[in-house]
Design a protein around this motif. Structure first.
Motif, PDB file in Angstrom:
ATOM      1  N   MET A   1       1.001  -1.098   0.018  1.00 33.79           N
ATOM      2  CA  MET A   1       0.152   0.476   0.180  1.00 33.79           C
ATOM      3  C   MET A   1       0.772   1.363   0.300  1.00 33.79           C
ATOM      4  O   MET A   1       0.211   2.540  -0.922  1.00 33.79           O
ATOM      5  CB  MET A   1      -0.695  -0.043   1.694  1.00 33.79           C
ATOM      6  N   LEU A   2       1.719   1.254   0.956  1.00 35.06           N
ATOM      7  CA  LEU A   2       2.911   2.683   0.751  1.00 35.06           C
ATOM      8  C   LEU A   2       3.376   2.536  -0.746  1.00 35.06           C
ATOM      9  O   LEU A   2       3.554   4.062  -1.531  1.00 35.06           O
ATOM     10  CB  LEU A   2       4.204   2.442   1.353  1.00 35.06           C
ATOM     11  N   VAL A   3       3.785   1.441  -0.796  1.00 31.28           N
ATOM     12  CA  VAL A   3       4.298   1.541  -2.442  1.00 31.28           C
ATOM     13  C   VAL A   3       3.060   1.704  -2.971  1.00 31.28           C
ATOM     14  O   VAL A   3       3.994   3.022  -4.380  1.00 31.28           O
ATOM     15  CB  VAL A   3       4.871   0.503  -3.213  1.00 31.28           C
ATOM     16  N   LEU A   4       2.026   1.540  -3.227  1.00 33.70           N
ATOM     17  CA  LEU A   4       0.846   2.553  -4.196  1.00 33.70           C
ATOM     18  C   LEU A   4       1.243   3.858  -4.237  1.00 33.70           C
ATOM     19  O   LEU A   4       0.737   4.086  -5.158  1.00 33.70           O
ATOM     20  CB  LEU A   4      -0.357   1.637  -4.210  1.00 33.70           C
ATOM     21  N   SER A   5       1.184   3.900  -2.809  1.00 35.32           N
ATOM     22  CA  SER A   5       0.841   5.658  -3.002  1.00 35.32           C
ATOM     23  C   SER A   5       1.480   6.570  -3.096  1.00 35.32           C
ATOM     24  O   SER A   5       2.035   7.505  -3.539  1.00 35.32           O
ATOM     25  CB  SER A   5       0.725   5.644  -1.543  1.00 35.32           C
ATOM     26  N   ALA A   6       3.271   5.688  -2.603  1.00 37.36           N
ATOM     27  CA  ALA A   6       4.854   6.576  -3.036  1.00 37.36           C
ATOM     28  C   ALA A   6       4.983   6.485  -4.677  1.00 37.36           C
ATOM     29  O   ALA A   6       5.186   8.135  -6.040  1.00 37.36           O
ATOM     30  CB  ALA A   6       5.820   5.454  -2.849  1.00 37.36           C
ATOM     31  N   ILE A   7       4.019   5.671  -5.679  1.00 37.80           N
ATOM     32  CA  ILE A   7       4.104   6.033  -6.755  1.00 37.80           C
ATOM     33  C   ILE A   7       2.935   6.397  -7.790  1.00 37.80           C
ATOM     34  O   ILE A   7       2.953   7.425  -8.371  1.00 37.80           O
ATOM     35  CB  ILE A   7       4.126   3.869  -7.662  1.00 37.80           C
ATOM     36  N   GLN A   8       1.736   7.285  -6.662  1.00 36.54           N
ATOM     37  CA  GLN A   8       0.652   8.138  -7.110  1.00 36.54           C
ATOM     38  C   GLN A   8       1.696   9.464  -6.977  1.00 36.54           C
ATOM     39  O   GLN A   8       1.519   9.675  -8.206  1.00 36.54           O
ATOM     40  CB  GLN A   8      -0.377   7.621  -6.932  1.00 36.54           C
ATOM     41  N   GLU A   9       1.883   9.689  -6.039  1.00 34.76           N
ATOM     42  CA  GLU A   9       2.543  10.718  -5.891  1.00 34.76           C
ATOM     43  C   GLU A   9       3.334  11.465  -6.903  1.00 34.76           C
ATOM     44  O   GLU A   9       3.883  12.379  -7.335  1.00 34.76           O
ATOM     45  CB  GLU A   9       2.954  10.895  -4.247  1.00 34.76           C
ATOM     46  N   LEU A  10       4.328  10.019  -6.761  1.00 30.30           N
ATOM     47  CA  LEU A  10       5.831  10.373  -8.093  1.00 30.30           C
ATOM     48  C   LEU A  10       5.156  10.995  -9.380  1.00 30.30           C
ATOM     49  O   LEU A  10       5.934  11.324 -10.156  1.00 30.30           O
ATOM     50  CB  LEU A  10       6.830   9.592  -8.107  1.00 30.30           C
ATOM     51  N   LEU A  11       3.650   9.923  -9.730  1.00 29.85           N
ATOM     52  CA  LEU A  11       2.785  10.472 -10.741  1.00 29.85           C
ATOM     53  C   LEU A  11       2.587  12.028 -11.411  1.00 29.85           C
ATOM     54  O   LEU A  11       2.670  12.667 -11.985  1.00 29.85           O
ATOM     55  CB  LEU A  11       2.008   9.270 -11.162  1.00 29.85           C
ATOM     56  N   GLY A  12       1.797  12.142 -10.117  1.00 29.93           N
ATOM     57  CA  GLY A  12       1.478  12.741  -9.806  1.00 29.93           C
ATOM     58  C   GLY A  12       2.354  13.813 -10.088  1.00 29.93           C
ATOM     59  O   GLY A  12       2.345  15.617 -10.943  1.00 29.93           O
ATOM     60  N   LEU A  13       3.577  14.299  -9.528  1.00 30.85           N
ATOM     61  CA  LEU A  13       4.557  15.445  -9.364  1.00 30.85           C
ATOM     62  C   LEU A  13       4.696  16.001 -10.696  1.00 30.85           C
ATOM     63  O   LEU A  13       5.215  16.328 -11.514  1.00 30.85           O
ATOM     64  CB  LEU A  13       5.791  15.095  -8.333  1.00 30.85           C
ATOM     65  N   THR A  14       5.285  13.858 -11.869  1.00 25.35           N
ATOM     66  CA  THR A  14       5.912  14.549 -12.865  1.00 25.35           C
ATOM     67  C   THR A  14       5.082  15.077 -13.998  1.00 25.35           C
ATOM     68  O   THR A  14       5.399  16.172 -14.697  1.00 25.35           O
ATOM     69  CB  THR A  14       5.802  12.749 -13.531  1.00 25.35           C
ATOM     70  N   ALA A  15       3.418  14.510 -13.513  1.00 23.14           N
ATOM     71  CA  ALA A  15       2.433  15.539 -14.404  1.00 23.14           C
ATOM     72  C   ALA A  15       2.321  16.836 -14.669  1.00 23.14           C
ATOM     73  O   ALA A  15       2.343  17.608 -15.588  1.00 23.14           O
ATOM     74  CB  ALA A  15       1.151  14.414 -14.363  1.00 23.14           C
ATOM     75  N   ALA A  16       3.118  17.094 -13.438  1.00 20.62           N
ATOM     76  CA  ALA A  16       2.793  18.773 -12.322  1.00 20.62           C
ATOM     77  C   ALA A  16       4.029  19.094 -12.895  1.00 20.62           C
ATOM     78  O   ALA A  16       4.077  20.404 -13.502  1.00 20.62           O
ATOM     79  CB  ALA A  16       2.993  18.898 -11.429  1.00 20.62           C
ATOM     80  N   ALA A  17       4.880  18.788 -12.868  1.00 22.53           N
ATOM     81  CA  ALA A  17       6.475  19.124 -13.632  1.00 22.53           C
ATOM     82  C   ALA A  17       5.867  19.488 -15.582  1.00 22.53           C
ATOM     83  O   ALA A  17       6.136  20.515 -15.496  1.00 22.53           O
ATOM     84  CB  ALA A  17       7.345  18.094 -13.508  1.00 22.53           C
ATOM     85  N   LEU A  18       5.035  18.291 -15.915  1.00 20.69           N
ATOM     86  CA  LEU A  18       5.404  18.771 -16.885  1.00 20.69           C
ATOM     87  C   LEU A  18       4.281  19.351 -18.132  1.00 20.69           C
ATOM     88  O   LEU A  18       4.559  20.802 -18.150  1.00 20.69           O
ATOM     89  CB  LEU A  18       4.991  17.577 -18.256  1.00 20.69           C
ATOM     90  N   ALA A  19       3.357  20.189 -16.836  1.00 25.13           N
ATOM     91  CA  ALA A  19       2.388  20.719 -17.411  1.00 25.13           C
ATOM     92  C   ALA A  19       2.785  22.608 -17.016  1.00 25.13           C
ATOM     93  O   ALA A  19       2.866  22.731 -17.717  1.00 25.13           O
ATOM     94  CB  ALA A  19       1.283  20.736 -16.498  1.00 25.13           C
ATOM     95  N   GLN A  20       3.740  22.772 -15.093  1.00 26.34           N
ATOM     96  CA  GLN A  20       3.734  24.123 -15.680  1.00 26.34           C
ATOM     97  C   GLN A  20       5.031  23.825 -17.012  1.00 26.34           C
ATOM     98  O   GLN A  20       5.217  25.100 -16.544  1.00 26.34           O
ATOM     99  CB  GLN A  20       4.750  23.500 -14.417  1.00 26.34           C
ATOM    100  N   ALA A  21       5.829  23.119 -17.166  1.00 27.60           N
ATOM    101  CA  ALA A  21       7.335  23.206 -17.708  1.00 27.60           C
ATOM    102  C   ALA A  21       6.523  24.028 -19.406  1.00 27.60           C
ATOM    103  O   ALA A  21       7.126  24.836 -20.696  1.00 27.60           O
ATOM    104  CB  ALA A  21       8.157  21.969 -18.480  1.00 27.60           C
ATOM    105  N   ARG A  22       5.218  23.365 -20.232  1.00 25.84           N
ATOM    106  CA  ARG A  22       4.687  23.682 -20.853  1.00 25.84           C
ATOM    107  C   ARG A  22       3.458  24.588 -20.801  1.00 25.84           C
ATOM    108  O   ARG A  22       3.424  25.931 -22.461  1.00 25.84           O
ATOM    109  CB  ARG A  22       4.162  22.285 -21.685  1.00 25.84           C
ATOM    110  N   LEU A  23       2.725  24.662 -19.984  1.00 25.08           N
ATOM    111  CA  LEU A  23       1.975  25.094 -19.739  1.00 25.08           C
ATOM    112  C   LEU A  23       2.551  26.433 -18.628  1.00 25.08           C
ATOM    113  O   LEU A  23       1.327  27.561 -18.807  1.00 25.08           O
ATOM    114  CB  LEU A  23       0.358  24.844 -19.762  1.00 25.08           C
ATOM    115  N   GLY A  24       2.667  26.271 -17.868  1.00 22.06           N
ATOM    116  CA  GLY A  24       3.250  27.615 -16.737  1.00 22.06           C
ATOM    117  C   GLY A  24       2.462  26.876 -15.557  1.00 22.06           C
ATOM    118  O   GLY A  24       1.540  26.484 -15.215  1.00 22.06           O
TER     119      GLY A  24
END
Length: 60
Positions: A1-24
């Motif tokens: 369960m901890l690994v699943l939460s960590a993966i979800q947060e990592l994916l969210g952080l990656t998506a946010a960084a990509l969105a901010q890099a391209r769209l601000g």
């Protein structure tokens, strides 16, 4: 369960960084709106924000 939460947060952080890099700040705001819509079970809000985010990402 901890690994699943960590993966979800990592994916969210990656998506946010990509969105901010391209769209601000607007990209991060749209991504946040998608998350809020899903959490609050407002499908129209989540789908609308996701569609706008995808359209903007393809234009960027």
């Amino acid at each position: 369960m901890l690994v699943l939460s960590a993966i979800q947060e990592l994916l969210g952080l990656t998506a946010a960084a990509l969105a901010q890099a391209r769209l601000g700040t607007l990209g991060v705001l749209l991504l946040f709106t998608v998350g809020v819509g899903i959490r609050a079970r407002h499908n129209g809000l989540a789908v609308g924000a996701a569609v706008v985010l995808v359209m903007m990402m393809t234009q960027a």
